[in-house]
Design an enzyme around this catalytic site. Structure first.
Site: not given
Length: 246
Positions: A10-11, A37, A39, A52, A114, A116, A231
Site C-alpha cells: 500500500h503506497r 498500490e 495513487d 495519496h 488508483e 484519485k 502497509d
C-alpha cells in the site's frame, strides 16, 4: 495450508518508508511484495503525479493543492523529511518514474493504480493514463481502481479490456451494481467492512485494505482472498510463508 493470496504493498512499504516514493516502492519490491498500490493525480500542467492526498501538505514540506502546482514546483518539494530525517530530500515521483522503477526491477506482479478522482475530478486523467500505458510495454499486470464510479465507467468506454476494481468503505450496493454492469471485475473494500459482511462476494474477487494487523492478515489468508493491500508487505510475506508451512 494452500494460500494463493497476493501481498500488495500500500503506497509501497508505507509502514517503513515515506509513502508513495521510489524508496518506498523499492523497499516493497525488496520485501517480496506481489503487488504495488499507488495513487495518481493531475498537476497544473497535466503531469501524472504520484501522491495519496489532493494536497501536498501532509507528506511534504509544501502547502496547497496538487492541481494548482506544476511539475517543477512539485519536484522541489521534500517528500521524505516528514517521515524521517533519514529520507530528507526524497522527491515526489511521477507515474512514469514509478513505472520505470518497476520495469528496471523486471517486476511481473500487480500494479494497482488508483485514480484519485473522488474529491477532485481531474477531467481527462483517465484518457491520459490510458494513453500512457498504451504507448509503452510493461511486464506487470495493471489494475485500475477508484472510489469514483464515473472514472471506472470512463475507463470502460476508453478500453473495455482494462482491468478495473471498485474501492469502497461502505458503498457495497453501488459496487455490486458496477460488477453486474461489467464496469468492474473485482472489489477493493475496507477490511473492517469485509469482516462485518463475510458473505458479500467470493474471496477470489476481494482485495481488502488496509490489512495491517496479524489478525487481519490471518483472516484474509485463511479465506484465500485474491490479495491483501497492506502497509507492511515484509510482515505479510513472512506470515503467509509461515502459514503455508514454508
Amino acid at each position: 495450508m494452500k494460500i494463493d493470496t497476493k501481498v500488495i504493498a500500500h503506497r509501497g512499504s508505507k509502514g517503513t518508508r515515506p509513502e508513495n516514493t521510489l524508496v518506498s516502492f523499492q523497499a516493497a519490491l525488496n520485501d517480496g511484495a506481489d503487488g504495488i498500490e499507488t495513487d495518481v493525480h493531475f498537476s497544473k500542467d497535466h503531469q501524472l503525479i504520484i501522491m495519496h492526498d489532493e494536497t501536498v501538505d501532509r507528506t511534504t514540506n509544501g502547502h496547497g493543492l496538487i492541481y494548482e502546482k506544476n511539475l517543477a514546483e512539485i519536484k522541489h518539494l521534500d517528500a521524505g523529511m516528514r517521515f524521517s530525517e533519514e529520507f530528507k530530500g526524497t522527491q515526489v515521483p511521477t507515474l512514469q518514474e514509478v513505472v520505470q522503477l518497476l520495469i528496471d526491477n523486471q517486476f511481473a506482479g500487480i500494479f494497482n493504480l488508483e485514480l484519485k478522482t473522488n474529491k477532485i475530478q481531474y477531467p481527462g486523467i483517465e484518457q491520459a493514463v490510458d494513453e500512457y500505458f498504451s504507448s509503452i510495454h510493461y511486464p506487470f499486470q495493471l489494475i485500475y481502481s477508484s472510489f469514483n464510479a464515473r472514472s471506472l465507467e470512463i475507463l470502460t468506454n476508453i478500453d473495455p479490456q482494462a482491468y478495473r476494481a471498485k474501492l469502497f468503505k461502505t458503498a457495497a450496493k453501488q459496487a455490486k451494481g458496477l460488477k453486474r454492469s461489467r464496469f468492474i471485475e473485482d472489489f477493493h473494500p475496507d477490511i473492517r467492512w469485509v469482516k462485518r459482511h463475510p458473505y458479500f462476494a467470493s474471496a477470489k474477487h476481494l482485495r481488502p485494505w488496509t490489512v495491517n494487523t496479524t489478525e487481519d492478515m490471518q483472516y484474509c489468508f485463511k479465506k484465500n482472498m485474491a490479495a491483501i493491500i497492506t502497509d507492511f508487505p515484509a510482515r505479510a510475506v513472512q506470515l503467509r510463508a509461515e502459514m503455508r508451512g514454508e
